[in-house]
Every structure is written in structure tokens, then in C-alpha cells.
Scaffold this motif. Structure first.
Motif, PDB file in Angstrom:
ATOM      1  N   LYS A   1       4.236   1.390  10.915  1.00  0.00           N
ATOM      2  CA  LYS A   1       4.829   0.057  10.828  1.00  0.00           C
ATOM      3  C   LYS A   1       5.296  -0.430  12.215  1.00  0.00           C
ATOM      4  CE  LYS A   1       6.489   1.112   6.218  1.00  0.00           C
ATOM      5  NZ  LYS A   1       5.855   2.417   6.214  1.00  0.00           N
TER       6      LYS A   1
ATOM      7  N   ARG B   1       5.023   2.718  -4.417  1.00  0.00           N
ATOM      8  CA  ARG B   1       4.668   3.533  -3.246  1.00  0.00           C
ATOM      9  C   ARG B   1       3.719   4.657  -3.631  1.00  0.00           C
ATOM     10  NH1 ARG B   1       9.087   6.878   0.041  1.00  0.00           N
ATOM     11  NH2 ARG B   1       9.143   7.822  -2.005  1.00  0.00           N
TER      12      ARG B   1
ATOM     13  N   HIS C   1       0.308   3.305  -4.341  1.00  0.00           N
ATOM     14  CA  HIS C   1      -0.309   2.861  -3.086  1.00  0.00           C
ATOM     15  C   HIS C   1      -0.838   4.056  -2.283  1.00  0.00           C
ATOM     16  CE1 HIS C   1      -1.148  -0.412  -0.361  1.00  0.00           C
ATOM     17  NE2 HIS C   1      -0.599   0.253   0.646  1.00  0.00           N
TER      18      HIS C   1
ATOM     19  N   GLN D   1      -5.247  -1.144  -4.213  1.00  0.00           N
ATOM     20  CA  GLN D   1      -4.574  -1.148  -2.915  1.00  0.00           C
ATOM     21  C   GLN D   1      -3.890  -2.467  -2.567  1.00  0.00           C
ATOM     22  OE1 GLN D   1      -3.976   2.088  -2.504  1.00  0.00           O
ATOM     23  NE2 GLN D   1      -3.845   1.480  -0.386  1.00  0.00           N
ATOM     24  N   PRO D   2      -4.600  -3.586  -2.588  1.00  0.00           N
ATOM     25  CA  PRO D   2      -3.896  -4.820  -2.225  1.00  0.00           C
ATOM     26  C   PRO D   2      -2.809  -5.192  -3.239  1.00  0.00           C
ATOM     27  CG  PRO D   2      -6.166  -5.295  -2.855  1.00  0.00           C
ATOM     28  CD  PRO D   2      -6.027  -3.814  -2.808  1.00  0.00           C
TER      29      PRO D   2
ATOM     30  N   TYR E   1      -8.367  -4.602   6.181  1.00  0.00           N
ATOM     31  CA  TYR E   1      -8.818  -4.348   4.809  1.00  0.00           C
ATOM     32  C   TYR E   1     -10.001  -5.247   4.457  1.00  0.00           C
ATOM     33  CZ  TYR E   1      -8.366  -2.827   0.000  1.00  0.00           C
ATOM     34  OH  TYR E   1      -8.603  -2.272  -1.236  1.00  0.00           O
TER      35      TYR E   1
ATOM     36  N   MET F   1       0.280   1.578   8.049  1.00  0.00           N
ATOM     37  CA  MET F   1       1.165   1.779   6.898  1.00  0.00           C
ATOM     38  C   MET F   1       2.267   2.782   7.223  1.00  0.00           C
ATOM     39  SD  MET F   1      -1.458   1.905   3.597  1.00  0.00           S
ATOM     40  CE  MET F   1      -0.805   3.477   3.174  1.00  0.00           C
TER      41      MET F   1
ATOM     42  N   THR G   1      -0.889  -3.087  -5.058  1.00  0.00           N
ATOM     43  CA  THR G   1       0.300  -2.268  -4.813  1.00  0.00           C
ATOM     44  C   THR G   1       0.911  -2.587  -3.450  1.00  0.00           C
ATOM     45  OG1 THR G   1      -1.058  -0.423  -4.009  1.00  0.00           O
ATOM     46  CG2 THR G   1      -0.416  -0.398  -6.352  1.00  0.00           C
ATOM     47  N   GLY G   2       0.076  -2.944  -2.486  1.00  0.00           N
ATOM     48  CA  GLY G   2       0.596  -3.315  -1.174  1.00  0.00           C
ATOM     49  C   GLY G   2       1.448  -4.576  -1.226  1.00  0.00           C
TER      50      GLY G   2
ATOM     51  N   LEU H   1       1.589  -5.697   8.945  1.00  0.00           N
ATOM     52  CA  LEU H   1       1.079  -5.883   7.589  1.00  0.00           C
ATOM     53  C   LEU H   1      -0.094  -6.864   7.588  1.00  0.00           C
ATOM     54  CD1 LEU H   1       1.446  -5.166   4.635  1.00  0.00           C
ATOM     55  CD2 LEU H   1       3.308  -6.816   4.515  1.00  0.00           C
TER      56      LEU H   1
END
Length: 157
Positions: free
Chosen positions: A154, A9, A12, A64-65, A91, A151, A67-68, A84
Motif C-alpha cells: 500500500k 479480507r 480477497h 477479486q474486484p 487488473y 495490496m 471483494t476489493g 488502489l
């Protein structure tokens, strides 16, 4: 010891901050340099912007992707979860605008360098590239803001 979720987290969030902050900073300094109409200044700022894009934006764009997906996996969220999936699509949209923007920044830098070294004004191509660069910034920036909202909120879509 730090838990995997906390680390994922944190990484990210840091990546999101770098993407938003670097993008906004780059746009701000490029616009100010452009407004000066000074080829030497534009060349210098554009060189710094290109370096910043490769050092910060590109590295964050990779992190980013990763850790996502890591976060989603840790939390048991399928990547097909509506918010998501929408964030992932946005993205890709951001990337589709960012890649040409980097090329445009390099071209604007090179054209400004040539104008500065020749003592002439900026060529018409520079202004054409700038208009395209400027136009690409808005959808990319607002897509990043939408991703951040997704993010955080949600939402159940």
C-alpha cells in the motif's frame, strides 16, 4: 461471529491465491505439454487448462474486484487512492491479456485434437498461437505480482 472485514479480507486473499496459483499452474502444464510436441498430450492438457481457466480463474477474476471494492468501502479508502487505482488499472491490463489467452488455449486444444485424430503433426497455426500465448503470459503474470505487492505494501504514490 466473523467480522465483515475479516471475511472480505479472507475472500480477497483466497481469490488472489487462486488467480496466481491457477495462472502459474496452467502456464507450467501448457509449456510442458507443448515441449512434448505430442498432439494427443497437448490436446488433453489444453482441455484441462481450459476447464481450469473457466472454473477457477474466471470465478476468482469476478470475486477479486468485488471483494476489493468491499474492502475499500469497509476501510473508507476511495478507489482513487493512488496504489488502489494503480492496482485496478493493472487488473484491467491482466484481463486484456487473459481473455485472448483463453481463446488461444481453446484454439490450440482444437488444433492439437485435429492433429491427434488425423495422425499428423501440429500445424503452423498451433505454433503461432503458442508463441502469442507464451508472450501474453509474461506481462499478465508480472502485473499480477505487481498487484499483490501493491495490496501488501500500500505504497504512498
Amino acid at each position: 461471529m466473523i467480522a465483515a472485514y475479516d471475511l472480505a479480507r479472507w475472500l480477497h486473499v483466497i481469490g488472489a491465491c487462486v488467480l496466481l496459483g491457477t495462472g502459474a499452474g496452467i502456464a507450467f502444464f501448457m509449456v510442458l505439454a507443448h515441449r512434448s510436441r505430442n498432439p494427443a498430450l497437448i490436446a488433453h492438457v489444453a482441455q484441462t487448462v481450459v476447464i481450469a481457466d473457466f472454473l477457477f480463474t474466471a470465478s476468482a477474476a469476478v470475486v477479486q474486484p468485488l471483494t476489493g471494492v468491499w474492502l475499500a468501502s469497509l476501510l473508507g479508502w476511495p478507489l482513487t487512492t493512488a496504489w488502489l487505482l494503480l492496482a485496478l488499472i493493472l487488473y484491467v491490463v491482466v484481463g486484456c491479456f487473459w481473455l485472448p489467452v483463453v481463446w488461444l488455449q481453446i484454439r490450440m486444444r482444437d488444433l492439437a485434437r485435429e492433429a491427434a485424430s488425423s495422425g499428423g503433426g501440429l500445424p503452423a497455426a498451433y505454433f503461432r498461437y503458442y508463441r502469442i500465448w507464451f508472450a501474453c503470459g509474461f506481462p499478465a503474470f508480472f502485473a499480477v505480482l505487481a498487484i499483490l505487492w501493491l495490496m501488501l505494501a500500500k505504497p504512498a504514490l
